[in-house]
Design an enzyme around this catalytic site. Structure first.
Site, PDB file in Angstrom:
ATOM      1  N   ASP A  13       1.013  -1.064   0.437  1.00 36.40           N
ATOM      2  CA  ASP A  13      -0.106  -0.032   0.001  1.00 36.40           C
ATOM      3  C   ASP A  13       0.920   1.218  -0.531  1.00 36.40           C
ATOM      4  O   ASP A  13       1.817   1.809   0.504  1.00 36.40           O
ATOM      5  CB  ASP A  13      -0.938   0.116   1.229  1.00 36.40           C
ATOM      6  CG  ASP A  13      -1.972  -1.524   1.451  1.00 36.40           C
ATOM      7  OD1 ASP A  13      -1.191  -2.096   0.677  1.00 36.40           O
ATOM      8  OD2 ASP A  13      -3.091  -1.107   1.665  1.00 36.40           O
ATOM      9  N   GLU A  44      -3.766   1.952  -2.742  1.00 39.40           N
ATOM     10  CA  GLU A  44      -5.490   2.089  -2.477  1.00 39.40           C
ATOM     11  C   GLU A  44      -5.375   3.343  -1.536  1.00 39.40           C
ATOM     12  O   GLU A  44      -6.110   4.158  -0.836  1.00 39.40           O
ATOM     13  CB  GLU A  44      -5.542   1.020  -1.519  1.00 39.40           C
ATOM     14  CG  GLU A  44      -5.557   1.109   0.212  1.00 39.40           C
ATOM     15  CD  GLU A  44      -6.190   0.706   1.091  1.00 39.40           C
ATOM     16  OE1 GLU A  44      -7.540   0.160   0.503  1.00 39.40           O
ATOM     17  OE2 GLU A  44      -5.826   0.376   1.963  1.00 39.40           O
ATOM     18  N   ASN A  45      -4.413   3.827  -1.048  1.00 45.45           N
ATOM     19  CA  ASN A  45      -3.731   5.217   0.038  1.00 45.45           C
ATOM     20  C   ASN A  45      -3.137   6.135  -0.647  1.00 45.45           C
ATOM     21  O   ASN A  45      -2.407   6.859  -0.189  1.00 45.45           O
ATOM     22  CB  ASN A  45      -3.346   4.390   1.147  1.00 45.45           C
ATOM     23  CG  ASN A  45      -4.417   3.596   2.042  1.00 45.45           C
ATOM     24  OD1 ASN A  45      -3.042   2.370   1.993  1.00 45.45           O
ATOM     25  ND2 ASN A  45      -5.151   3.603   2.865  1.00 45.45           N
ATOM     26  N   ASN A  72     -10.196  -1.567   0.206  1.00 48.15           N
ATOM     27  CA  ASN A  72     -11.407  -0.902   0.980  1.00 48.15           C
ATOM     28  C   ASN A  72     -11.210   0.703   0.985  1.00 48.15           C
ATOM     29  O   ASN A  72     -12.344   1.222   0.539  1.00 48.15           O
ATOM     30  CB  ASN A  72     -10.787  -0.839   2.496  1.00 48.15           C
ATOM     31  CG  ASN A  72     -10.090  -0.275   3.509  1.00 48.15           C
ATOM     32  OD1 ASN A  72      -9.117  -1.190   3.025  1.00 48.15           O
ATOM     33  ND2 ASN A  72      -9.909  -0.018   4.601  1.00 48.15           N
ATOM     34  N   HIS A  73      -9.974   1.330   0.468  1.00 45.44           N
ATOM     35  CA  HIS A  73     -10.612   2.610   0.311  1.00 45.44           C
ATOM     36  C   HIS A  73     -10.212   2.975  -1.662  1.00 45.44           C
ATOM     37  O   HIS A  73      -9.875   4.196  -1.517  1.00 45.44           O
ATOM     38  CB  HIS A  73      -9.298   3.654   0.729  1.00 45.44           C
ATOM     39  CG  HIS A  73      -8.708   3.692   2.332  1.00 45.44           C
ATOM     40  ND1 HIS A  73      -9.716   3.586   3.198  1.00 45.44           N
ATOM     41  CD2 HIS A  73      -8.047   2.740   3.216  1.00 45.44           C
ATOM     42  CE1 HIS A  73      -9.965   4.188   4.578  1.00 45.44           C
ATOM     43  NE2 HIS A  73      -8.496   3.529   4.087  1.00 45.44           N
ATOM     44  N   HIS A 155      -6.768  -8.250   0.188  1.00 41.22           N
ATOM     45  CA  HIS A 155      -6.782  -7.096   0.964  1.00 41.22           C
ATOM     46  C   HIS A 155      -7.511  -6.767   2.633  1.00 41.22           C
ATOM     47  O   HIS A 155      -8.814  -7.523   2.011  1.00 41.22           O
ATOM     48  CB  HIS A 155      -7.339  -6.084   0.405  1.00 41.22           C
ATOM     49  CG  HIS A 155      -6.834  -4.442   0.608  1.00 41.22           C
ATOM     50  ND1 HIS A 155      -5.946  -3.921   0.965  1.00 41.22           N
ATOM     51  CD2 HIS A 155      -8.136  -3.847   1.498  1.00 41.22           C
ATOM     52  CE1 HIS A 155      -5.960  -2.308   1.171  1.00 41.22           C
ATOM     53  NE2 HIS A 155      -7.259  -2.569   2.351  1.00 41.22           N
ATOM     54  N   HIS A 180      -3.244  -4.549   3.139  1.00 35.52           N
ATOM     55  CA  HIS A 180      -4.403  -3.556   3.820  1.00 35.52           C
ATOM     56  C   HIS A 180      -4.145  -3.725   5.405  1.00 35.52           C
ATOM     57  O   HIS A 180      -3.593  -2.098   6.207  1.00 35.52           O
ATOM     58  CB  HIS A 180      -5.065  -4.229   3.937  1.00 35.52           C
ATOM     59  CG  HIS A 180      -6.943  -3.347   4.996  1.00 35.52           C
ATOM     60  ND1 HIS A 180      -7.333  -2.093   4.331  1.00 35.52           N
ATOM     61  CD2 HIS A 180      -6.989  -4.389   6.582  1.00 35.52           C
ATOM     62  CE1 HIS A 180      -8.024  -1.927   5.796  1.00 35.52           C
ATOM     63  NE2 HIS A 180      -8.330  -3.127   6.971  1.00 35.52           N
ATOM     64  N   HIS A 182      -0.607  -2.719   7.072  1.00 36.80           N
ATOM     65  CA  HIS A 182       0.225  -1.813   6.642  1.00 36.80           C
ATOM     66  C   HIS A 182       2.317  -2.227   7.177  1.00 36.80           C
ATOM     67  O   HIS A 182       2.829  -1.190   7.031  1.00 36.80           O
ATOM     68  CB  HIS A 182      -0.445  -0.243   6.923  1.00 36.80           C
ATOM     69  CG  HIS A 182      -0.852   0.253   5.484  1.00 36.80           C
ATOM     70  ND1 HIS A 182      -1.050   1.350   5.736  1.00 36.80           N
ATOM     71  CD2 HIS A 182      -1.351  -0.642   4.657  1.00 36.80           C
ATOM     72  CE1 HIS A 182      -1.851   1.898   4.819  1.00 36.80           C
ATOM     73  NE2 HIS A 182      -2.507   0.958   3.885  1.00 36.80           N
TER      74      HIS A 182
HETATM   75 FE   LIG Z   1      -4.237   0.574   3.258  1.00 41.06          FE
HETATM   76 FE   LIG Z   2      -6.960  -1.013   3.157  1.00 40.35          FE
END
Ligand SMILES: [Fe+2]
Ligand SMILES: [Fe+2]
Length: 262
Positions: A13, A44-45, A72-73, A155, A180, A182
């Site tokens: 990520d 995603e981030n 999820n983002h 994820h 996810h 991290h």
């Molecule tokens: Fe993430």
């Molecule tokens: Fe995530």
């Protein structure tokens, strides 16, 4: 397929513009050292810690990233919705609702090798409309006969769910890599059936924060139990990923962690 060897560099990520700059700065050296056939990045981030924009996705592709996965983002930034529908090589979790923007599998080709990628979301503590463990079979069905290797980015929050998916897919895909949380885990290995597995590859971003957030803000939230503004930390950026090497289709010979300071 005859194959003398291929490899996948998967990078965890990317958090904020600092994470993106860290990736862009370190990728040329990683290419030189490891000569990966494919580079897959979870983005995603990438947009200020939450989601991704078309401009950032374009920058990652321009830097030679073959596939971007999300999580999820994925839908935090509305301007990405159409991009997710229009661009084959950016994925949102396959097991989201069918009417949500984007798609969850793709196939890319490099040096005569075809890589299928699946982005999948866990169901524990995350909102995914369909069950991961049955939907991944459908995703692999979509890729059948179209790929020499398959990498699944799972994820997910719960380590149990991730370990179980690794076993569920052992012998059926080249790699199952977790994202996810991290924080990289110390369990990278090739399972008995030939699938490379790691519970979490970690993130590409500030290790001096709390999974990407400025540590003072994260701590204050835990201390006060009040809503806190969260900004992306710029303290101590690292790149975290794994390199998966193969000499046979759908099998990994080795998985090694790639964890580097900016
Ligand atoms: Fe993430
Ligand atoms: Fe995530």
């Amino acid at each position: 397929m005859s194959e003398t060897g291929s490899s996948i560099l998967f990078i965890g990520d990317v958090v904020g513009s600092l994470g993106k700059r860290t990736l862009l700065a370190l990728l040329p050296g990683l290419r030189e050292r490891h000569e990966p056939t494919f580079v897959v990045v979870n983005g995603e981030n990438a947009a200020g810690g939450l989601g991704i924009t078309p401009k950032i996705a374009d920058e990652l592709f321009a830097a030679g990233v073959d596939v971007i996965t999300l999580g999820n983002h994925a839908y935090h930034r509305k301007e990405i919705y159409g991009y997710l529908d229009d661009h084959v090589e950016i994925l949102r979790p396959y097991n989201y609702l069918r009417n949500q923007p984007g798609h969850g599998t793709c196939v890319v080709q490099s040096e005569g090798v075809r890589l299928g990628v699946v982005n999948l979301s866990g169901n524990i503590f995350l909102r995914a409309g369909r069950p991961a463990f049955t939907e991944v079979d459908a995703a692999l069905g979509e890729l059948e006969g179209r790929a020499d290797h398959v990498l699944v980015d799972f994820h997910a929050e719960a380590t149990s769910e991730k370990v179980a998916l690794g076993w569920h897919l052992d012998g059926r895909v080249t790699a199952v890599v977790g994202t996810h949380t991290h924080v990289p885990t110390a369990d990278a290995r090739v399972l008995p059936g030939g699938t490379a597995y790691i519970t979490d590859v970690g993130m590409t971003g500030p290790r001096g924060g709390v999974i990407g957030v400025r540590k003072e803000q994260a701590i204050r939230g835990f201390v006060t139990h009040m809503n806190e503004r969260f900004d992306t930390s710029d303290d101590d950026p690292w790149l975290m990923g794994v390199l998966v090497r193969s000499t046979q289709p759908m099998k990994a010979d080795a998985i090694e962690q790639v964890i580097l300071p900016a």
